[in-house]
Design a protein around this motif. Structure first.
Motif, PDB file in Angstrom:
ATOM      1  N   LEU A  95       0.826  -1.204   0.000  1.00 36.33           N
ATOM      2  CA  LEU A  95       0.000   0.000   0.000  1.00 36.33           C
ATOM      3  C   LEU A  95       0.862   1.256   0.000  1.00 36.33           C
ATOM      4  O   LEU A  95       0.667   2.155  -0.818  1.00 36.33           O
ATOM      5  N   ALA A  96       1.821   1.335   0.906  1.00 34.40           N
ATOM      6  CA  ALA A  96       2.678   2.516   0.986  1.00 34.40           C
ATOM      7  C   ALA A  96       3.483   2.678  -0.299  1.00 34.40           C
ATOM      8  O   ALA A  96       3.663   3.797  -0.800  1.00 34.40           O
ATOM      9  N   ASN A  97       3.960   1.561  -0.859  1.00 37.41           N
ATOM     10  CA  ASN A  97       4.718   1.651  -2.110  1.00 37.41           C
ATOM     11  C   ASN A  97       3.842   2.169  -3.246  1.00 37.41           C
ATOM     12  O   ASN A  97       4.281   2.979  -4.058  1.00 37.41           O
ATOM     13  N   ALA A  98       2.580   1.698  -3.301  1.00 39.70           N
ATOM     14  CA  ALA A  98       1.668   2.186  -4.347  1.00 39.70           C
ATOM     15  C   ALA A  98       1.469   3.690  -4.228  1.00 39.70           C
ATOM     16  O   ALA A  98       1.493   4.408  -5.236  1.00 39.70           O
ATOM     17  N   LEU A  99       1.303   4.179  -3.008  1.00 38.94           N
ATOM     18  CA  LEU A  99       1.115   5.614  -2.800  1.00 38.94           C
ATOM     19  C   LEU A  99       2.349   6.397  -3.233  1.00 38.94           C
ATOM     20  O   LEU A  99       2.254   7.459  -3.850  1.00 38.94           O
ATOM     21  N   VAL A 100       3.522   5.856  -2.911  1.00 40.52           N
ATOM     22  CA  VAL A 100       4.781   6.509  -3.276  1.00 40.52           C
ATOM     23  C   VAL A 100       4.962   6.523  -4.792  1.00 40.52           C
ATOM     24  O   VAL A 100       5.323   7.547  -5.388  1.00 40.52           O
ATOM     25  N   GLN A 101       4.706   5.388  -5.433  1.00 40.45           N
ATOM     26  CA  GLN A 101       4.882   5.317  -6.890  1.00 40.45           C
ATOM     27  C   GLN A 101       3.916   6.257  -7.614  1.00 40.45           C
ATOM     28  O   GLN A 101       4.240   6.816  -8.663  1.00 40.45           O
ATOM     29  N   MET A 102       2.718   6.440  -7.042  1.00 39.90           N
ATOM     30  CA  MET A 102       1.742   7.353  -7.652  1.00 39.90           C
ATOM     31  C   MET A 102       2.168   8.814  -7.525  1.00 39.90           C
ATOM     32  O   MET A 102       1.581   9.689  -8.157  1.00 39.90           O
ATOM     33  N   GLU A 103       3.169   9.090  -6.702  1.00 47.22           N
ATOM     34  CA  GLU A 103       3.764  10.422  -6.638  1.00 47.22           C
ATOM     35  C   GLU A 103       4.982  10.515  -7.551  1.00 47.22           C
ATOM     36  O   GLU A 103       5.155  11.493  -8.281  1.00 47.22           O
ATOM     37  N   GLY A 285       0.956   1.114 -13.993  1.00 48.81           N
ATOM     38  CA  GLY A 285      -0.331   1.695 -13.630  1.00 48.81           C
ATOM     39  C   GLY A 285      -0.193   2.814 -12.615  1.00 48.81           C
ATOM     40  O   GLY A 285      -0.850   3.855 -12.721  1.00 48.81           O
ATOM     41  N   MET A 286       0.666   2.625 -11.621  1.00 47.67           N
ATOM     42  CA  MET A 286       0.894   3.655 -10.608  1.00 47.67           C
ATOM     43  C   MET A 286       1.455   4.922 -11.242  1.00 47.67           C
ATOM     44  O   MET A 286       1.015   6.049 -10.952  1.00 47.67           O
ATOM     45  N   HIS A 287       2.426   4.755 -12.119  1.00 47.70           N
ATOM     46  CA  HIS A 287       3.023   5.912 -12.780  1.00 47.70           C
ATOM     47  C   HIS A 287       2.047   6.555 -13.765  1.00 47.70           C
ATOM     48  O   HIS A 287       2.083   7.776 -13.983  1.00 47.70           O
ATOM     49  N   ASN A 288       1.177   5.736 -14.349  1.00 45.47           N
ATOM     50  CA  ASN A 288       0.153   6.298 -15.236  1.00 45.47           C
ATOM     51  C   ASN A 288      -0.793   7.219 -14.473  1.00 45.47           C
ATOM     52  O   ASN A 288      -1.211   8.266 -14.986  1.00 45.47           O
ATOM     53  N   VAL A 289      -1.156   6.828 -13.257  1.00 42.47           N
ATOM     54  CA  VAL A 289      -2.004   7.689 -12.430  1.00 42.47           C
ATOM     55  C   VAL A 289      -1.306   9.012 -12.162  1.00 42.47           C
ATOM     56  O   VAL A 289      -1.908  10.091 -12.248  1.00 42.47           O
ATOM     57  N   SER A 333      -9.265   4.576 -11.271  1.00 43.18           N
ATOM     58  CA  SER A 333      -7.902   4.041 -11.346  1.00 43.18           C
ATOM     59  C   SER A 333      -7.265   3.952  -9.969  1.00 43.18           C
ATOM     60  O   SER A 333      -6.636   2.943  -9.624  1.00 43.18           O
ATOM     61  N   ARG A 334      -7.435   4.991  -9.174  1.00 41.12           N
ATOM     62  CA  ARG A 334      -6.858   4.978  -7.824  1.00 41.12           C
ATOM     63  C   ARG A 334      -7.485   3.868  -6.975  1.00 41.12           C
ATOM     64  O   ARG A 334      -6.789   3.161  -6.242  1.00 41.12           O
ATOM     65  N   LEU A 335      -8.796   3.722  -7.075  1.00 39.67           N
ATOM     66  CA  LEU A 335      -9.461   2.668  -6.305  1.00 39.67           C
ATOM     67  C   LEU A 335      -8.989   1.291  -6.739  1.00 39.67           C
ATOM     68  O   LEU A 335      -8.796   0.389  -5.908  1.00 39.67           O
ATOM     69  N   MET A 336      -8.806   1.099  -8.028  1.00 38.73           N
ATOM     70  CA  MET A 336      -8.287  -0.183  -8.528  1.00 38.73           C
ATOM     71  C   MET A 336      -6.935  -0.500  -7.889  1.00 38.73           C
ATOM     72  O   MET A 336      -6.715  -1.605  -7.365  1.00 38.73           O
ATOM     73  N   ALA A 362      -3.928   1.876 -18.762  1.00 40.55           N
ATOM     74  CA  ALA A 362      -3.253   2.259 -19.999  1.00 40.55           C
ATOM     75  C   ALA A 362      -4.158   3.145 -20.855  1.00 40.55           C
ATOM     76  O   ALA A 362      -3.701   4.122 -21.460  1.00 40.55           O
ATOM     77  N   HIS A 363      -5.450   2.813 -20.902  1.00 40.59           N
ATOM     78  CA  HIS A 363      -6.394   3.630 -21.665  1.00 40.59           C
ATOM     79  C   HIS A 363      -6.704   4.931 -20.931  1.00 40.59           C
ATOM     80  O   HIS A 363      -6.890   5.980 -21.570  1.00 40.59           O
ATOM     81  N   MET A 364      -6.760   4.861 -19.610  1.00 41.86           N
ATOM     82  CA  MET A 364      -7.051   6.058 -18.830  1.00 41.86           C
ATOM     83  C   MET A 364      -6.012   7.146 -19.056  1.00 41.86           C
ATOM     84  O   MET A 364      -6.348   8.302 -19.335  1.00 41.86           O
ATOM     85  N   VAL A 365      -4.730   6.801 -18.950  1.00 41.67           N
ATOM     86  CA  VAL A 365      -3.689   7.828 -19.084  1.00 41.67           C
ATOM     87  C   VAL A 365      -3.676   8.390 -20.503  1.00 41.67           C
ATOM     88  O   VAL A 365      -3.467   9.583 -20.707  1.00 41.67           O
ATOM     89  N   HIS A 366      -3.954   7.548 -21.482  1.00 45.21           N
ATOM     90  CA  HIS A 366      -4.024   8.027 -22.865  1.00 45.21           C
ATOM     91  C   HIS A 366      -5.155   9.041 -23.018  1.00 45.21           C
ATOM     92  O   HIS A 366      -4.997  10.092 -23.634  1.00 45.21           O
ATOM     93  N   HIS A 367      -6.302   8.722 -22.415  1.00 41.65           N
ATOM     94  CA  HIS A 367      -7.463   9.615 -22.528  1.00 41.65           C
ATOM     95  C   HIS A 367      -7.216  10.946 -21.821  1.00 41.65           C
ATOM     96  O   HIS A 367      -7.542  12.017 -22.361  1.00 41.65           O
ATOM     97  N   VAL A 368      -6.650  10.896 -20.619  1.00 35.93           N
ATOM     98  CA  VAL A 368      -6.451  12.129 -19.854  1.00 35.93           C
ATOM     99  C   VAL A 368      -5.413  13.025 -20.521  1.00 35.93           C
ATOM    100  O   VAL A 368      -5.620  14.242 -20.641  1.00 35.93           O
ATOM    101  N   VAL A 369      -4.313  12.442 -20.969  1.00 33.41           N
ATOM    102  CA  VAL A 369      -3.290  13.255 -21.646  1.00 33.41           C
ATOM    103  C   VAL A 369      -3.840  13.823 -22.951  1.00 33.41           C
ATOM    104  O   VAL A 369      -3.611  14.985 -23.291  1.00 33.41           O
TER     105      VAL A 369
END
Length: 434
Positions: A95-103, A285-289, A333-336, A362-369
């Motif tokens: 969990l902590a690693n996921a939060l860190v990677q998302m930053e 996925g974490m970096h995509n978020v 994505s975050r909830l996933m 993968a589709h989410m980050v493409h759509h947002v960018v």
């Protein structure tokens, strides 16, 4: 509204009386220590990595800037987030690693600054899990110290997403050595690697998933020749390749590898490869978020300051709808990712969720960018912001670590199997979340 509130309160009291308050709780509260490390890393990315990006854009020396970042990071105890403390890392749980990677994913220097960059991170994890004491001392230590880099050569042109179709062979020469021959394709980071893990076929007569083994090889080696860095649709530069952005085509010819460098025993290469890819998919996925969040922030900044026809873009309903769609996808994505982290924390099977999330994010980050580019207009299409560069890079997310179609095929089969086993598809679609 007052009636609804009173009704809700009465219902809540009724439920608590019937089942007990504690049994009704689903706790989304992040532990204080995980919040604290996330905040430290967020501050690190904004205070150190963003300015370092600007220094590089202004012509600064990459090696010098990265070395300075890493020295500062280690001094602050920010190093190798998910690596156990006894090996010099931060020892973060999933969990902590996921939060860190998302930053960290907000900056292309984020992961590098903490020595948790791809493809090294997942390959280091494999070595940490399966390596012998000798292999850990000789190869793992310099990787964890940030002195060397490692890549992973599995994919081949002829096999593509089907790892069991690879043709590179490893044959014993009778003298405790293996001789490897074959070719590899899209070995990411090979041009900057000091070490490579190579998967090769050791026993063509074994069951399909037990035919392959993994070997550790120091580079450069005359038996491992980089033919070229394959050009892709992503813009290339010296900095791009220095960061490890290249994808190499490799010729392996009469490559001699000591049996001491066989990792995890003969026949276990495929299983170890899937173990490695499982984390790689999550990290992407974490970096995509993180990238999507930065793109959406850029879009928000632009639309709240840009006027057209006497009105701010942010005041237009069509623009608000675009922002709402991006917000929805980021929320999902975050909830996933947090749910997958929960399953990892508790040792539960997360393969189905991992495949679902890999495709969705993968589709989410493409759509947002893409939306951020649209809202920036011609500015977004230009190279004056990072959006256009991100757009070409993230297209690979639907291909790497298993193409969309492969994961959808697997997910779909699991949905059908769940129904045949249980009489309902619930277990394969999140119905057994807790």
């Amino acid at each position: 509204m007052h009636v609804v509130t009173r009704f809700g309160s009465a219902l809540s009291r009724s439920l608590q009386k019937r089942w007990g308050a504690e049994t009704m709780a689903i706790d989304f509260e992040i532990p204080a220590e995980a919040k604290a490390v996330r905040e430290r890393v967020r501050q690190w990315v904004h205070d150190e990595c963003f300015p370092a990006e600007k220094r590089l854009a202004d012509g600064g020396d990459y090696k010098t800037i990265l070395a300075e970042l890493r020295t500062k990071a280690r001094a602050q105890g920010l190093w190798c987030p998910f690596i156990p403390v006894e090996h010099g890392g931060m020892g973060l749980r999933p969990l902590a690693n996921a939060l860190v990677q998302m930053e960290l994913g907000e900056s292309y220097l984020g992961a590098l600054s903490l020595n948790t960059q791809a493809p090294d991170d997942a390959t280091i994890l494999t070595l940490l899990t399966y390596g012998t004491d000798y292999q850990k001392e000789k190869y793992l230590k310099p990787l964890l110290n940030g002195e060397k880099r490692i890549c992973y050569s599995m994919t081949e042109k002829a096999a593509g997403a089907d790892a069991t179709g690879m043709q590179t062979t490893a044959v014993k020469d009778g003298n405790e050595n293996y001789i490897l021959n074959g070719e590899k394709w899209f070995s990411s980071g090979a041009s900057v690697a000091d070490i490579v893990m190579i998967m090769a076929k050791t026993n063509p007569e074994a069951p399909r998933h037990q035919q392959f083994s993994t070997f550790i090889v120091e580079l450069p080696n005359p038996g491992y020749r980089i033919v070229r860095n394959i050009k892709t649709m992503a813009p290339e530069s010296d900095l791009y390749h220095a960061l490890g952005g290249g994808h190499a085509e490799v010729e392996i010819k009469d490559l001699v590898v000591s049996a001491d460098n066989l990792l995890g025993g003969e026949g276990n290469g495929f299983g170890m490869g899937q173990h490695r890819l499982a984390y790689g998919r999550l990290r992407h996925g974490m970096h995509n978020v993180a990238m999507a969040q930065r793109a959406l922030d850029m879009a928000a900044k632009h639309i709240t300051s840009r006027e057209t026809f006497g009105k701010l873009l942010s005041e237009r309903q069509a623009v608000q709808f675009m922002m709402a769609e991006c917000a929805t996808q980021l929320y999902i994505s975050r909830l996933m990712l947090l749910h997958i982290a929960y399953k990892a924390e508790n040792g539960l099977d997360l393969r189905q969720e991992n495949s679902i999330a890999k495709v969705y994010l993968a589709h989410m980050v493409h759509h947002v960018v893409d939306t951020a580019i649209q809202l920036h207009g011609a500015l977004g299409y230009s190279m004056d912001t990072p959006l256009a560069r991100w757009y070409t890079q993230i297209r690979s997310q639907r291909l790497v670590d298993g193409a969309d179609e492969v994961h959808r095929w697997t997910v779909g089969r699991n949905v059908i199997k769940a129904y045949q086993r249980d009489g309902t598809t619930a277990a394969a679609v999140g119905g057994d979340l807790l």
